[in-house]
Design a protein around this motif. Sequence first.
Motif: not given
Length: 257
Positions: A200, A236-239, A241-242, A254-256
Amino acid sequence: MTYETILTEQKGRVLLITLNRPKALNALNTQLSHELIDALTKADDDDGVGCIVITGSQKAFAAGADIKEMQNQSYMDMHGTDFFGQWDKVATLRKPTIAAVSGYALGGGCELAMMCDFILCSDSARFGQPEIKLGVMPGMGGSQRLTRLIGQAKAMEMCFTGRMMDAEEAERAGLVSRVIPADDLLDEALKTADTIANMALPALMSIRDAIRRTQEMPLTEGVRFERRVFHALFATDDQKEGMAAFVEKREPQFTHK
Ligand code: CO8
């Protein structure tokens, strides 16, 4: 900008930059400095790049600043133009950067490697700050970064004598994170960079920022800074998603962002 002294190659989310002045053992001259900093700045701004690897040749990562270019400069030629001042940019990049070092990393070459987040080196690597033998001293952060990385005793000895440190000693001293057989160095560096580049990005940039601040902040301020940035990662989106991927027992995508 067309590059003549470096080669760049994008491999997935990794940008590989190869210093390419073989006849001068990759000595860092003004042209190479401009080209490298241009490539790094663009990569730092490029959403498609998640990690940068800087490497040289088997014989030399870089044998220092270009002595022939500096030889006849006056004090004001250097000071008036803030000669090599633009190198500060390398240390302020926000994307993770790895130096993959084979052969000589001397003077400015060692200093460039130390500006990166960490150094992977091959068993042929030789590190040194030999400026004293030229009647000068490190000028791209070597006196500061080498001392922080390996401590005063070794830094003083190396800068006073100009002696080279081999790969085994460099690993023992904490200058490099790992030593790898020369033939495998680039593959291993790219593999490590690929792993990092697919993590991420918001978290990576925050970790980098927090670890780099250990050199600048007292412990209590650093711990407070880390906690604030940790909190911020929950935006964040990555949190999302993770953590969802962990709970759902799958790999994160992850989309970063
Ligand atoms: N600058 C310019 N040319 C270089 C450099 C260099 N740093 N290093 C090697 N070269 C050139 C040689 O002159 C030679 O060119 P030519 O074939 O035209 O004679 C070619 O590269 C091959 O070098 P050698 O024949 O010397 O190769 P060897 O295998 O015999 O030796 C060494 C390799 C031991 C690496 C040797 O080349 C050497 O000692 N090089 C100089 C290392 C050095 O002193 N580096 C520090 C430079 S000063 C510095 O980095 C300061 C940084 C801070 C600046 C910040 C300003 C603000």
